[in-house]
Design a protein around this motif. Structure first.
Motif, short mmCIF file in Angstrom:
data_model
loop_
_atom_site.label_atom_id
_atom_site.label_comp_id
_atom_site.label_asym_id
_atom_site.label_seq_id
_atom_site.Cartn_x
_atom_site.Cartn_y
_atom_site.Cartn_z
N GLY A 1 -3.96 -8.35 -3.17
CA GLY A 1 -5.20 -7.65 -3.49
C GLY A 1 -5.72 -7.99 -4.87
O GLY A 1 -6.93 -8.15 -5.07
N ARG B 1 -7.93 2.88 -0.60
CA ARG B 1 -6.75 2.05 -0.39
C ARG B 1 -6.90 1.37 0.96
O ARG B 1 -7.42 1.96 1.90
CB ARG B 1 -5.49 2.89 -0.44
CG ARG B 1 -5.32 3.54 -1.81
CD ARG B 1 -4.22 4.56 -1.85
NE ARG B 1 -2.96 3.93 -1.57
CZ ARG B 1 -1.91 4.56 -1.03
NH1 ARG B 1 -1.99 5.83 -0.72
NH2 ARG B 1 -0.79 3.93 -0.82
N PHE B 2 -6.44 0.14 1.07
CA PHE B 2 -6.61 -0.59 2.32
C PHE B 2 -5.54 -1.67 2.44
O PHE B 2 -4.86 -2.00 1.47
CB PHE B 2 -8.00 -1.24 2.38
CG PHE B 2 -8.14 -2.38 1.39
CD1 PHE B 2 -7.87 -3.68 1.78
CD2 PHE B 2 -8.51 -2.14 0.09
CE1 PHE B 2 -7.99 -4.72 0.87
CE2 PHE B 2 -8.63 -3.16 -0.83
CZ PHE B 2 -8.36 -4.47 -0.43
N GLU B 3 -5.45 -2.20 3.63
CA GLU B 3 -4.61 -3.37 3.89
C GLU B 3 -5.50 -4.47 4.45
O GLU B 3 -6.42 -4.20 5.21
CB GLU B 3 -3.53 -3.06 4.93
CG GLU B 3 -2.44 -2.17 4.43
CD GLU B 3 -1.36 -1.94 5.47
OE1 GLU B 3 -0.19 -2.02 5.10
OE2 GLU B 3 -1.68 -1.66 6.64
N MET C 1 0.82 -1.19 0.00
CA MET C 1 0.00 0.00 0.00
C MET C 1 0.86 1.26 0.00
O MET C 1 0.47 2.27 -0.54
CB MET C 1 -0.92 -0.02 1.22
CG MET C 1 -1.85 1.16 1.26
SD MET C 1 -3.12 1.04 2.50
CE MET C 1 -2.35 1.88 3.85
N ASP C 2 2.04 1.16 0.58
CA ASP C 2 2.90 2.34 0.70
C ASP C 2 3.90 2.46 -0.44
O ASP C 2 4.68 3.41 -0.45
CB ASP C 2 3.66 2.29 2.03
CG ASP C 2 2.74 2.39 3.22
OD1 ASP C 2 1.69 3.05 3.11
OD2 ASP C 2 3.06 1.82 4.27
N ARG D 1 2.22 -4.83 10.24
CA ARG D 1 2.64 -3.44 10.43
C ARG D 1 2.70 -3.10 11.93
O ARG D 1 3.61 -2.42 12.39
CB ARG D 1 1.68 -2.51 9.71
CG ARG D 1 2.12 -1.05 9.72
CD ARG D 1 1.12 -0.15 9.03
NE ARG D 1 0.98 -0.40 7.62
CZ ARG D 1 1.73 0.18 6.68
NH1 ARG D 1 2.67 1.02 7.00
NH2 ARG D 1 1.53 -0.08 5.40
N MET E 1 -1.97 -7.96 7.07
CA MET E 1 -0.93 -6.95 6.82
C MET E 1 -0.95 -5.87 7.90
O MET E 1 0.11 -5.35 8.28
CB MET E 1 -1.12 -6.32 5.44
CG MET E 1 -0.73 -7.21 4.29
SD MET E 1 1.01 -7.72 4.31
CE MET E 1 1.85 -6.16 4.17
N GLN E 2 -2.12 -5.53 8.39
CA GLN E 2 -2.23 -4.58 9.50
C GLN E 2 -1.50 -5.13 10.72
O GLN E 2 -0.79 -4.40 11.42
CB GLN E 2 -3.69 -4.29 9.83
CG GLN E 2 -4.42 -3.56 8.75
CD GLN E 2 -5.92 -3.49 8.98
OE1 GLN E 2 -6.45 -4.05 9.94
NE2 GLN E 2 -6.63 -2.82 8.09
#
Length: 80
Positions: free
Chosen positions: A72, A22-24, A1-2, A32, A28-29
């Motif tokens: 995704g 946009r999302f995770e 995402m980044d 992070r 993935m969250q």
């Protein structure tokens, strides 16, 4: 995402007047937040999250365009 690519695509699409979300995925969250690698959730869980996200974003008869990179993109192909 980044990644630079994803950021640039979001800016370009928004510049065309499209709403960009946009999302995770939750796994993935977690990576992070904890800094610890982990495998992705299984496809049924990913699809459930993705479907719920879509339902939250759809308004009326507006067209919906889905795109993704890596996980995704794979989930998007399975979903819709």
């Amino acid at each position: 995402m980044d990644s630079e690519f994803m950021q640039e695509m979001a800016v370009r699409l928004a510049g065309l007047g499209l709403q960009v979300v946009r999302f995770e995925f939750p796994y993935m969250q977690t990576i992070r937040e904890t800094g610890k690698r982990r495998p992705p959730d299984r496809m049924p869980k990913l699809l459930e999250f993705f479907t719920n996200l879509i339902e939250e974003q759809v308004e009326g008869d507006q067209p919906l365009y889905l795109a993704g990179k890596s996980m995704g993109g794979g989930v998007q192909l399975q979903c819709c």
